[in-house]
Design an enzyme around this catalytic site. Sequence first.
Site, mmCIF file in Angstrom:
data_model
loop_
_atom_site.group_PDB
_atom_site.id
_atom_site.type_symbol
_atom_site.label_atom_id
_atom_site.label_comp_id
_atom_site.label_asym_id
_atom_site.label_seq_id
_atom_site.Cartn_x
_atom_site.Cartn_y
_atom_site.Cartn_z
ATOM 1 N N TYR A 67 -1.358 0.106 10.410
ATOM 2 C CA TYR A 67 -1.546 -0.438 9.063
ATOM 3 C C TYR A 67 -0.348 -0.096 8.180
ATOM 4 C CZ TYR A 67 -3.558 -0.932 4.365
ATOM 5 O OH TYR A 67 -3.794 -1.268 3.054
ATOM 6 N N SER A 107 0.840 -1.196 0.000
ATOM 7 C CA SER A 107 0.000 0.000 0.000
ATOM 8 C C SER A 107 0.874 1.246 0.000
ATOM 9 C CB SER A 107 -0.903 0.028 1.238
ATOM 10 O OG SER A 107 -1.641 1.237 1.312
#
Length: 278
Positions: free
Chosen positions: A173, A162
Site C-alpha cells: 500500500y 497517504s
Amino acid sequence: MSVTGAREGTGARAISPGRFAGKVVVVTGAAQGIGRAVAARVAAEGADTVLVDRAELVHEVAAELAASAATDGTTAVGVTADLETFQGASAAVEEALKLRGRIDVLINNVGGTIWAKPFEHYGPEEITKEIQRSLFPTLWACRAILPHMISQQGGVIVNVASVATRGVNRVPYAAAKGGVKAITAALALEAAPHGIRVVATAPGGTEAPPRKVVRGPQPDSDREKAWYQQIVDQTIDSSLMKRYGTLDEQAGPIAFLASDEASYITGSVLAVAGGDLG
C-alpha cells in the site's frame, strides 16, 4: 487510512458558499468515507458533482446529495465504474462528459489498505491486488481526463495519497501511495503549460463510519488483530496531535486544493495527519 471511530464527521463544516459555483467536479471512490465527505462538501459549495465508484451504493449517495441540492440549482449524479482498468476510467470520464459537458475538477480518492501485515507475510497475488487497488485508479483516471483538460486548457486534479508511505505493515500500500505522490509531482510539470494544476493530500489515520462495502477480509486471528493494532498505535504515535482525524478534516483541505483559492499551488502534496509528514 481510515478506521471506524466514535466521531463520524460526515457533515461538511466551515462551508464556503458558491466556491465551486458553475464547476463540474468528479469525485472517485465517492460511495463511502473520504470520497463521500468530499462530494458532500463540494456539492454544498455549489459544484455540479459526478460521483464515481464501483459499488452500486454510489447511486444512493448521489441521490441523497441531489435531493439536498435541489433547492440551490446544483446537481449530483452517480456513475459506476471499475477504475482499476483504463477502460473503466475512460468510460467514467466519457459518461461524466456526456452528462455534464465538461469536467473542471477531478478528485482521485480510490484506494485503501486491503491487508495489514508484515511484508514477508504478503503473497505475490496480494501485493498485486494492493497495487491495483491504490495506484492504478489514480493513474488511469489521470490518463483518461488529461486529453479533455488539455483541450479546454484548464482544470484541476487532486489526488489522495497517504502518509502511510512511512508506516508499518503496509509495504505494498505504501508503494502504491508513493506512486500517487510521484504521479502528482511528474504530471504537474507536464500539465502546467496547459493551465492544469495537479496537487495531492496525504491523509493520516481517519475516523469513519463502518464501511457498507468492505475493502477486503477483516482481521480474524489474534495475530492479524495484533498486526492491525500496530498500525493504529504507529499512526497515533506519529501524529503530533496524538489522534485520528475526522472526515471533515480530510475533506476541507481537498476542497481547498481543488478550488480557485489554491490557484498558485501545483505539484505539492499536503500532509493532513496531525503533524505526521509521512
